[in-house]
Scaffold this motif. Sequence first.
Motif, mmCIF file in Angstrom:
data_model
loop_
_atom_site.group_PDB
_atom_site.id
_atom_site.type_symbol
_atom_site.label_atom_id
_atom_site.label_comp_id
_atom_site.label_asym_id
_atom_site.label_seq_id
_atom_site.Cartn_x
_atom_site.Cartn_y
_atom_site.Cartn_z
ATOM 1 N N MET A 150 0.842 -1.194 0.000
ATOM 2 C CA MET A 150 0.000 0.000 0.000
ATOM 3 C C MET A 150 0.881 1.249 0.000
ATOM 4 S SD MET A 150 -2.767 -1.613 -0.069
ATOM 5 C CE MET A 150 -3.826 -0.210 -0.113
ATOM 6 N N PRO A 151 0.459 2.320 -0.665
ATOM 7 C CA PRO A 151 1.254 3.549 -0.638
ATOM 8 C C PRO A 151 1.552 4.046 0.778
ATOM 9 C CG PRO A 151 -0.315 3.684 -2.410
ATOM 10 C CD PRO A 151 -0.649 2.437 -1.634
ATOM 11 N N LEU A 152 0.617 3.917 1.712
ATOM 12 C CA LEU A 152 0.868 4.344 3.090
ATOM 13 C C LEU A 152 1.549 3.266 3.926
ATOM 14 C CD1 LEU A 152 -2.319 6.434 4.020
ATOM 15 C CD2 LEU A 152 -0.051 7.234 3.302
ATOM 16 N N LYS A 153 1.825 2.108 3.301
ATOM 17 C CA LYS A 153 2.560 1.006 3.949
ATOM 18 C C LYS A 153 1.867 0.504 5.219
ATOM 19 C CE LYS A 153 5.792 1.280 0.879
ATOM 20 N NZ LYS A 153 5.409 0.663 -0.359
ATOM 21 N N ARG A 154 0.547 0.420 5.176
ATOM 22 C CA ARG A 154 -0.205 -0.033 6.342
ATOM 23 C C ARG A 154 -1.607 -0.446 5.920
ATOM 24 N NH1 ARG A 154 -3.881 3.320 8.737
ATOM 25 N NH2 ARG A 154 -3.259 2.685 10.813
ATOM 26 N N VAL A 155 -2.262 -1.155 6.797
ATOM 27 C CA VAL A 155 -3.690 -1.412 6.667
ATOM 28 C C VAL A 155 -4.373 -0.748 7.851
ATOM 29 C CG1 VAL A 155 -3.396 -3.567 5.381
ATOM 30 C CG2 VAL A 155 -3.585 -3.647 7.862
ATOM 31 N N ALA A 156 -5.631 -0.409 7.680
ATOM 32 C CA ALA A 156 -6.385 0.244 8.751
ATOM 33 C C ALA A 156 -6.787 -0.771 9.817
ATOM 34 C CB ALA A 156 -7.636 0.908 8.184
#
Length: 153
Positions: A109-115
């Motif tokens: 993911m571009p933000l390097k995380r999952v919610a």
Amino acid sequence: MCFDDPKAIADYDRVMQTNIRTAVILKHLAKPYLIESKGSIVNTSTVSSEWSYCMSKAAVNAFTQVIASLLAPDVRVNAIAPRPTRTNIHVVNSSGDQDKVWDEFGKIMPLKRVAEPIEMAQLIALLASDASKNMTGSIIVSDAGYLLGDPYR
């Protein structure tokens, strides 16, 4: 699920029943109470790509906007479209370590995380609150940049 899969139609029926028919029935039953209380509806959509699931959630988006128009100004209707969110919806990998599966997914993911689920709950609470009293018919995407489709990540 591919169109040529023998279970495709049964899967389609199950997913549409779960994701859109249930939403329509609940809104129909709750409408008088929502109008009386000046309530707010927050539907859950997606930015997923699996065909029957995606079609059902596209229907949720359309339903959100139609019902927002019909119920305004008495009831606000919005939706969230999350992806990815750390839940137990996905099949665990062969090691049974679901957290590892989510961590690997987060890396792309571009933000390097999952919610985390609490983040989606907070977004729903925001949309249901007076802090968003000027919003109706909106679909809010929370996707860690998934829709950006950055080929260089």
